[in-house]
Enzyme design. Structure first.
Site, mmCIF file in Angstrom:
data_model
loop_
_atom_site.group_PDB
_atom_site.id
_atom_site.type_symbol
_atom_site.label_atom_id
_atom_site.label_comp_id
_atom_site.label_asym_id
_atom_site.label_seq_id
_atom_site.Cartn_x
_atom_site.Cartn_y
_atom_site.Cartn_z
ATOM 1 N N HIS A 10 1.364 -1.385 -0.104
ATOM 2 C CA HIS A 10 0.065 -0.057 -0.377
ATOM 3 C C HIS A 10 1.055 1.295 -0.128
ATOM 4 C CE1 HIS A 10 0.617 -1.135 4.178
ATOM 5 N NE2 HIS A 10 0.795 0.426 4.490
ATOM 6 N N HIS A 82 4.515 7.001 3.813
ATOM 7 C CA HIS A 82 5.150 6.082 3.746
ATOM 8 C C HIS A 82 4.662 4.509 2.700
ATOM 9 C CE1 HIS A 82 1.975 4.019 6.172
ATOM 10 N NE2 HIS A 82 2.307 2.964 6.229
ATOM 11 N N GLU A 133 7.659 0.729 5.528
ATOM 12 C CA GLU A 133 7.348 -0.241 6.152
ATOM 13 C C GLU A 133 7.211 -1.177 5.492
ATOM 14 O OE1 GLU A 133 2.483 0.133 6.810
ATOM 15 O OE2 GLU A 133 3.139 -1.323 7.808
HETATM 16 CO CO CO Z 1 1.044 1.272 6.191
#
Ligand code: CO
Length: 137
Positions: A10, A82, A133
């Site tokens: 994502h 992020h 991440e």
């Molecule tokens: Co995230």
């Protein structure tokens, strides 16, 4: 050498108004939008927007010491917060990144992320100003 990075899971966007942002994705883009999911241990409430090839994570601060609150203080209109990449083996990925000099945020131990899977965050200064991440696939 085995590649560490898998699919883009994502892109996370910090938003000043979660309901308004979710509504825009649903009503203007016609996207499939999840209900808000509070994650107190991460200091955020998230809404996921499902796309054919990845997801958008809308982030809003939750609680006193949210990491997203300081981001929104610097970027009041919101912005990309992020990127999340999937990895096949989070522990092995962490060990290799640390060996290469990358900094893992927090105590370096994976925490359970928004999808119920272990995640780690890497220091943005080590990756061209991008908070990364890593999520166990
Ligand atoms: Co995230």
């Amino acid at each position: 050498m085995q590649p560490i990075l898998g699919e883009l899971n994502h892109v996370a966007i910090a938003v000043p108004d979660l309901e308004a942002a979710a509504r825009r994705y649903r009503d203007i883009f016609g996207a499939r939008v999840s209900a808000p999911l509070p994650l107190p241990e991460h200091g955020v409430t998230t809404v996921f927007v499902a796309l054919p090839n990845t997801k958008i994570e809308l982030l809003h601060p939750l609680g006193e010491k949210s990491p997203v609150a300081s981001f929104l203080a610097r970027n009041p209109a919101g912005g990309i917060h992020h990127l999340c990449y999937e990895v096949a083996d989070l522990g092995a990925a962490r060990d290799r990144l640390v060996q290469e000099g990358a900094r893992v945020l927090g105590d370096g131990e994976p925490r359970i992320g928004a999808h119920g899977k272990p995640v780690l965050f890497l220091h943005p200064k080590d990756f061209d100003g991008t908070l990364i991440e890593l999520e166990q696939r």
